[in-house]
Scaffold this motif. Structure first.
Motif, PDB file in Angstrom:
ATOM      1  N   LYS A 135       0.788  -1.216   0.159  1.00  0.00           N
ATOM      2  CA  LYS A 135      -0.033   0.051  -0.021  1.00  0.00           C
ATOM      3  C   LYS A 135       0.744   1.294   0.120  1.00  0.00           C
ATOM      4  N   ILE A 136       2.110   1.418   0.695  1.00  0.00           N
ATOM      5  CA  ILE A 136       2.826   2.428   1.088  1.00  0.00           C
ATOM      6  C   ILE A 136       3.421   2.679  -0.775  1.00  0.00           C
ATOM      7  N   GLN A 137       3.514   1.631  -1.493  1.00  0.00           N
ATOM      8  CA  GLN A 137       4.097   1.708  -2.548  1.00  0.00           C
ATOM      9  C   GLN A 137       2.981   2.164  -3.850  1.00  0.00           C
ATOM     10  N   SER A 138       1.762   2.340  -3.095  1.00  0.00           N
ATOM     11  CA  SER A 138       0.845   2.635  -4.456  1.00  0.00           C
ATOM     12  C   SER A 138       1.187   3.995  -4.897  1.00  0.00           C
ATOM     13  N   PRO A 139       0.679   4.210  -6.300  1.00  0.00           N
ATOM     14  CA  PRO A 139       0.980   5.426  -6.978  1.00  0.00           C
ATOM     15  C   PRO A 139      -0.305   6.539  -6.669  1.00  0.00           C
ATOM     16  N   GLN A 140      -1.338   6.139  -5.923  1.00  0.00           N
ATOM     17  CA  GLN A 140      -1.996   6.872  -5.269  1.00  0.00           C
ATOM     18  C   GLN A 140      -1.454   7.593  -4.035  1.00  0.00           C
ATOM     19  N   GLU A 141      -1.424   8.897  -3.999  1.00  0.00           N
ATOM     20  CA  GLU A 141      -0.610   9.562  -2.908  1.00  0.00           C
ATOM     21  C   GLU A 141      -1.398   9.318  -1.352  1.00  0.00           C
ATOM     22  N   MET A 142      -2.502   9.400  -1.530  1.00  0.00           N
ATOM     23  CA  MET A 142      -3.548   9.348  -0.260  1.00  0.00           C
ATOM     24  C   MET A 142      -3.421   7.989   0.374  1.00  0.00           C
ATOM     25  N   GLU A 143      -3.669   6.975  -0.671  1.00  0.00           N
ATOM     26  CA  GLU A 143      -3.631   5.522  -0.064  1.00  0.00           C
ATOM     27  C   GLU A 143      -2.005   5.236   0.598  1.00  0.00           C
ATOM     28  N   ALA A 144      -0.920   5.749   0.015  1.00  0.00           N
ATOM     29  CA  ALA A 144       0.343   5.543   0.480  1.00  0.00           C
ATOM     30  C   ALA A 144       0.400   6.206   1.720  1.00  0.00           C
ATOM     31  N   LEU A 145      -0.152   7.657   2.200  1.00  0.00           N
ATOM     32  CA  LEU A 145      -0.025   8.546   3.302  1.00  0.00           C
ATOM     33  C   LEU A 145      -1.064   7.484   4.479  1.00  0.00           C
ATOM     34  N   HIS A 146      -1.993   7.100   3.965  1.00  0.00           N
ATOM     35  CA  HIS A 146      -2.579   6.392   4.832  1.00  0.00           C
ATOM     36  C   HIS A 146      -2.273   5.150   5.484  1.00  0.00           C
ATOM     37  N   ALA A 147      -1.553   4.436   4.587  1.00  0.00           N
ATOM     38  CA  ALA A 147      -0.786   3.167   4.796  1.00  0.00           C
ATOM     39  C   ALA A 147       0.408   3.477   5.780  1.00  0.00           C
ATOM     40  N   LEU A 148       1.098   4.800   5.469  1.00  0.00           N
ATOM     41  CA  LEU A 148       2.078   4.995   6.615  1.00  0.00           C
ATOM     42  C   LEU A 148       1.730   5.227   7.855  1.00  0.00           C
ATOM     43  N   THR A 149       0.396   5.871   8.251  1.00  0.00           N
ATOM     44  CA  THR A 149      -0.206   6.311   9.122  1.00  0.00           C
ATOM     45  C   THR A 149      -0.545   5.035   9.779  1.00  0.00           C
ATOM     46  N   VAL A 150      -1.334   3.949   9.313  1.00  0.00           N
ATOM     47  CA  VAL A 150      -1.363   2.472   9.749  1.00  0.00           C
ATOM     48  C   VAL A 150       0.052   1.946  10.359  1.00  0.00           C
ATOM     49  N   LEU A 151       0.980   2.063   9.383  1.00  0.00           N
ATOM     50  CA  LEU A 151       2.269   1.470   9.934  1.00  0.00           C
ATOM     51  C   LEU A 151       2.783   2.057  11.093  1.00  0.00           C
ATOM     52  N   GLU A 152       2.636   3.442  11.472  1.00  0.00           N
ATOM     53  CA  GLU A 152       3.087   4.249  12.672  1.00  0.00           C
ATOM     54  C   GLU A 152       2.099   3.900  13.737  1.00  0.00           C
ATOM     55  N   THR A 153       0.878   3.534  13.593  1.00  0.00           N
ATOM     56  CA  THR A 153       0.028   3.060  14.473  1.00  0.00           C
ATOM     57  C   THR A 153       0.479   1.539  14.976  1.00  0.00           C
ATOM     58  N   CYS A 154       0.652   0.736  14.017  1.00  0.00           N
ATOM     59  CA  CYS A 154       1.142  -0.632  14.484  1.00  0.00           C
ATOM     60  C   CYS A 154       2.416  -0.743  15.248  1.00  0.00           C
ATOM     61  N   VAL A 155       3.450   0.154  14.789  1.00  0.00           N
ATOM     62  CA  VAL A 155       4.587   0.261  15.607  1.00  0.00           C
ATOM     63  C   VAL A 155       4.271   0.497  16.884  1.00  0.00           C
ATOM     64  N   ASN A 156       3.134   1.369  17.193  1.00  0.00           N
ATOM     65  CA  ASN A 156       2.800   1.851  18.747  1.00  0.00           C
ATOM     66  C   ASN A 156       2.345   0.772  19.359  1.00  0.00           C
ATOM     67  N   ASN A 157       1.651   0.179  18.471  1.00  0.00           N
ATOM     68  CA  ASN A 157       0.433  -0.811  19.090  1.00  0.00           C
ATOM     69  C   ASN A 157       0.717  -2.246  19.049  1.00  0.00           C
ATOM     70  N   CYS A 158       1.546  -2.715  18.253  1.00  0.00           N
ATOM     71  CA  CYS A 158       1.719  -4.340  18.151  1.00  0.00           C
ATOM     72  C   CYS A 158       2.971  -4.955  18.742  1.00  0.00           C
TER      73      CYS A 158
END
Length: 287
Positions: free
Chosen positions: A40-63
């Motif tokens: 998802k981070i490699q998506s050509p759609q900017e918003m999808e990639a940015l959302h995926a990075l937020t999910v990634l950072e949230t997982c680092v905080n919680n997983c």
């Protein structure tokens, strides 16, 4: 897919939290999630990639630690690097996405200093000129928790700072969160300096022990006239190194404040060193 939906401008925190819960609930979650997120981070759609990075950072905080271990592997780090590298997706990834990816990797070098692969990956990006300078981490963003702390950590021993930190983190005011982040960074830095000091002490004492042992063996043979020329050269090298270790031990002793056990180890190593140096001079003088 819902958590990274490019059709919505704001983060869908309910879906992001459900994704984190699924990662924690599934046995294979920590190993599968980074692969899905990388795609998802490699998506050509900017918003999808940015959302995926937020999910990634949230997982680092919680997983937890298993997730941390997965993101610290070259296999995952390489997927992030592809977003920045002109050889892969760097030519069409948006500046905003590349900036966020750089910020994420840099923040991990701060928060997971024990993960050598993360540091190596970031240094490689700087060496290749892909990253020109370290990004400024947002002051009001609480970063992932630091790795498991050693006993006698400053987070545990400095009660005043720990209480202040707990109070700041409970606040809803952005200036308090900024102060909490600054305090965490200063405490982490102090913790790292303390850890480096312990590492220097352990390594130096270990080197003294090994050198003295090797020297003693060679000196015993030297007393019996059983030393080859190469062994004599080795002995001389060991002597010179041992002489240089003495001031190092003095410096370590002066740094060791309030830790009687560590100071006793240093003094014991120093005694062994003095004895070995004295014996060397006696044996060499007799020849």
């Amino acid at each position: 897919d819902k958590a990274t939906d490019p059709g919505i401008p704001e983060e869908n925190w309910e879906c992001i939290q459900r994704f984190c819960d699924q990662v924690n609930a599934d046995t294979d979650g920590p190993s599968l999630a980074p692969r899905l997120l990388a795609h998802k981070i490699q998506s050509p759609q900017e918003m999808e990639a940015l959302h995926a990075l937020t999910v990634l950072e949230t997982c680092v905080n919680n997983c937890g630690e298993r997730f941390h271990r997965e993101i610290a592997k070259f296999r995952f780090l390489n997927e992030l690097i592809k977003v920045l590298s002109p050889k892969y997706y760097g030519t069409w990834s948006s500046a905003k996405v590349k900036s966020r990816v750089t910020e994420v990797i840099f923040s991990w070098t701060v928060w997971f200093p024990q993960e050598v692969k993360i540091r190596d990956a970031y240094q490689m990006l700087k060496k290749q000129g892909i990253v020109k300078e370290d990004p400024e981490l947002p002051e009001d963003k609480i970063l992932p928790p630091p790795p498991p702390r050693p006993r006698n950590s400053i987070f545990d021993t400095d009660e005043e700072k720990s209480k202040l930190l707990a109070r700041l983190l409970k606040s809803n005011h952005s200036e308090d969160l900024q102060a909490a982040n600054r305090l965490i960074k200063s405490m982490i830095k102090e913790e790292q300096e303390k850890s480096a000091q312990v590492s220097r002490r352990v390594n130096t004492i270990s080197e003294v022990s090994e050198n003295v042992k090797h020297m003693d063996e060679l000196l015993e043979n030297y007393k019996r006239q059983e030393l080859s020329r190469s062994d004599q050269e080795t002995l001389q090298t060991l002597f010179q190194r041992c002489e240089k270790l003495r001031p190092l031990l003095f410096r370590l002793a002066s740094e060791t404040v309030g830790d009687d056990e560590a100071l006793a180890e240093i003094l014991q190593a120093n005694d062994k060193l003095i004895q070995a140096l004295r014996q060397y001079r006696q044996v060499v003088a007799s020849h």
